[in-house]
Design a protein around this motif. Structure first.
Motif, PDB file in Angstrom:
ATOM      1  N   VAL A   1      39.226  57.709  19.841  1.00 20.45           N
ATOM      2  CA  VAL A   1      38.608  57.236  20.908  1.00 20.45           C
ATOM      3  C   VAL A   1      38.739  58.408  22.151  1.00 20.45           C
ATOM      4  O   VAL A   1      37.736  58.813  22.558  1.00 20.45           O
ATOM      5  N   THR A   2      39.926  58.752  22.201  1.00 16.93           N
ATOM      6  CA  THR A   2      40.351  59.723  23.276  1.00 16.93           C
ATOM      7  C   THR A   2      41.517  60.609  22.912  1.00 16.93           C
ATOM      8  O   THR A   2      42.442  59.774  22.312  1.00 16.93           O
ATOM      9  N   THR A   3      41.898  61.836  23.535  1.00 18.21           N
ATOM     10  CA  THR A   3      42.921  62.472  23.248  1.00 18.21           C
ATOM     11  C   THR A   3      43.321  63.052  24.833  1.00 18.21           C
ATOM     12  O   THR A   3      42.556  63.048  25.641  1.00 18.21           O
ATOM     13  N   ILE A   4      44.317  63.237  24.988  1.00 22.03           N
ATOM     14  CA  ILE A   4      45.015  64.051  26.353  1.00 22.03           C
ATOM     15  C   ILE A   4      45.874  65.028  25.818  1.00 22.03           C
ATOM     16  O   ILE A   4      46.838  64.707  25.256  1.00 22.03           O
ATOM     17  N   ASN A   5      45.862  66.365  26.402  1.00 14.93           N
ATOM     18  CA  ASN A   5      46.768  67.217  26.060  1.00 14.93           C
ATOM     19  C   ASN A   5      48.213  66.790  26.791  1.00 14.93           C
ATOM     20  O   ASN A   5      48.397  66.021  27.667  1.00 14.93           O
ATOM     21  N   TRP A   6      48.958  67.781  26.293  1.00  8.76           N
ATOM     22  CA  TRP A   6      50.649  67.636  26.790  1.00  8.76           C
ATOM     23  C   TRP A   6      50.627  67.608  28.289  1.00  8.76           C
ATOM     24  O   TRP A   6      51.573  67.326  29.032  1.00  8.76           O
TER      25      TRP A   6
ATOM     26  N   GLY B   1      48.015  66.739  30.377  1.00 11.98           N
ATOM     27  CA  GLY B   1      47.103  65.918  31.069  1.00 11.98           C
ATOM     28  C   GLY B   1      46.039  66.476  31.516  1.00 11.98           C
ATOM     29  O   GLY B   1      45.096  65.895  32.193  1.00 11.98           O
ATOM     30  N   ALA B   2      45.723  68.124  31.559  1.00 12.55           N
ATOM     31  CA  ALA B   2      44.702  68.587  32.024  1.00 12.55           C
ATOM     32  C   ALA B   2      43.315  68.695  31.399  1.00 12.55           C
ATOM     33  O   ALA B   2      42.249  68.724  31.669  1.00 12.55           O
TER      34      ALA B   2
ATOM     35  N   ARG C   1      33.126  55.201  30.661  1.00 11.96           N
ATOM     36  CA  ARG C   1      33.616  53.887  30.853  1.00 11.96           C
ATOM     37  C   ARG C   1      35.129  53.775  30.326  1.00 11.96           C
ATOM     38  O   ARG C   1      35.702  53.081  31.108  1.00 11.96           O
ATOM     39  N   PHE C   2      35.421  54.648  29.803  1.00 12.33           N
ATOM     40  CA  PHE C   2      37.089  54.872  29.401  1.00 12.33           C
ATOM     41  C   PHE C   2      37.625  55.865  30.204  1.00 12.33           C
ATOM     42  O   PHE C   2      37.200  57.026  29.952  1.00 12.33           O
ATOM     43  N   THR C   3      38.908  55.682  30.488  1.00 13.42           N
ATOM     44  CA  THR C   3      39.629  56.844  31.024  1.00 13.42           C
ATOM     45  C   THR C   3      41.072  56.807  30.452  1.00 13.42           C
ATOM     46  O   THR C   3      41.755  55.814  30.727  1.00 13.42           O
ATOM     47  N   VAL C   4      41.511  57.925  29.972  1.00 14.40           N
ATOM     48  CA  VAL C   4      42.886  58.267  29.495  1.00 14.40           C
ATOM     49  C   VAL C   4      43.663  58.976  30.657  1.00 14.40           C
ATOM     50  O   VAL C   4      43.249  59.434  31.342  1.00 14.40           O
ATOM     51  N   SER C   5      45.004  58.442  30.725  1.00 14.16           N
ATOM     52  CA  SER C   5      45.833  58.945  31.580  1.00 14.16           C
ATOM     53  C   SER C   5      47.295  58.877  31.010  1.00 14.16           C
ATOM     54  O   SER C   5      47.509  58.271  29.968  1.00 14.16           O
ATOM     55  N   ARG C   6      48.267  59.655  31.463  1.00 18.84           N
ATOM     56  CA  ARG C   6      49.463  59.649  31.165  1.00 18.84           C
ATOM     57  C   ARG C   6      50.447  59.728  32.324  1.00 18.84           C
ATOM     58  O   ARG C   6      50.040  60.544  33.341  1.00 18.84           O
ATOM     59  N   ASP C   7      51.678  59.109  32.091  1.00 16.96           N
ATOM     60  CA  ASP C   7      52.661  59.305  33.177  1.00 16.96           C
ATOM     61  C   ASP C   7      53.827  59.525  32.553  1.00 16.96           C
ATOM     62  O   ASP C   7      54.507  58.710  31.954  1.00 16.96           O
TER      63      ASP C   7
END
Length: 124
Positions: A48-53, A55-56, A67-73
Motif C-alpha cells: 500500500v505504502t512505504t516510508i523510508n527511515w 520519513g522524507a 486518500r491515504f497518508t503514511v507517517s512515522r513517529d
C-alpha cells in the motif's frame, strides 16, 4: 527481535476515515524502513505504502494516492496510516512491515518483519 503490533482497524461506511497504528518493539526506530501492506479475501497481498527511515521519502500504490497518508513517529516507535475517503475495495487485512534501512527493502519489498494484521472493513 523485532515485533510489530497493529491496531485501529474496524468496520466503517464508505467515505469514512480510519487511522491505523503499528507499534514497534525496536531499539532504534530510525534504523528501519517501514511499510503497510494489505490482503483482501481471495487476493494476493499488495503493498500500500512505504516510508523510508528518515520519513522524507514515501511511496503509495495508485489506488490510495490522495486518500491515504503514511507517517512515522520514531520517538513513539509507531508507524501510522491515515485512511480517508474509504471505499469498499479498501476492505482487507492491513499489515505493517519493517526492514533494516541498509537492506534495500524499499526496492525489493521483501520486508523481514511483520505484524499480525488488523482488519479493515468498508461497507457500501
Amino acid at each position: 527481535q523485532v515485533q510489530l503490533v497493529e491496531s485501529g482497524g474496524g468496520l466503517v461506511q464508505a467515505g469514512a476515515s480510519l487511522r491505523l497504528s503499528c507499534a514497534a518493539s525496536v531499539r532504534t526506530m530510525s534504523e528501519y524502513d517501514l511499510a503497510w501492506f494489505r490482503q483482501a479475501p481471495g487476493k494476493e497481498r499488495e503493498i500500500v505504502t512505504t516510508i523510508n527511515w528518515t520519513g522524507a521519502n514515501t511511496y503509495y500504490v495508485n489506488s490510495v494516492k490522495g486518500r491515504f497518508t503514511v507517517s512515522r513517529d520514531d520517538a513513539k516507535k509507531t508507524l501510522y496510516l491515515q485512511m480517508n475517503s474509504l471505499k469498499p475495495e479498501d476492505t482487507a487485512v492491513y499489515y505493517c512491515a519493517a526492514g533494516e534501512s541498509w537492506s534495500g527493502v524499499l526496492y525489493s519489498h521483501r520486508f523481514p518483519y511483520w505484524g499480525q494484521g488488523t482488519q479493515v472493513t468498508v461497507s457500501s
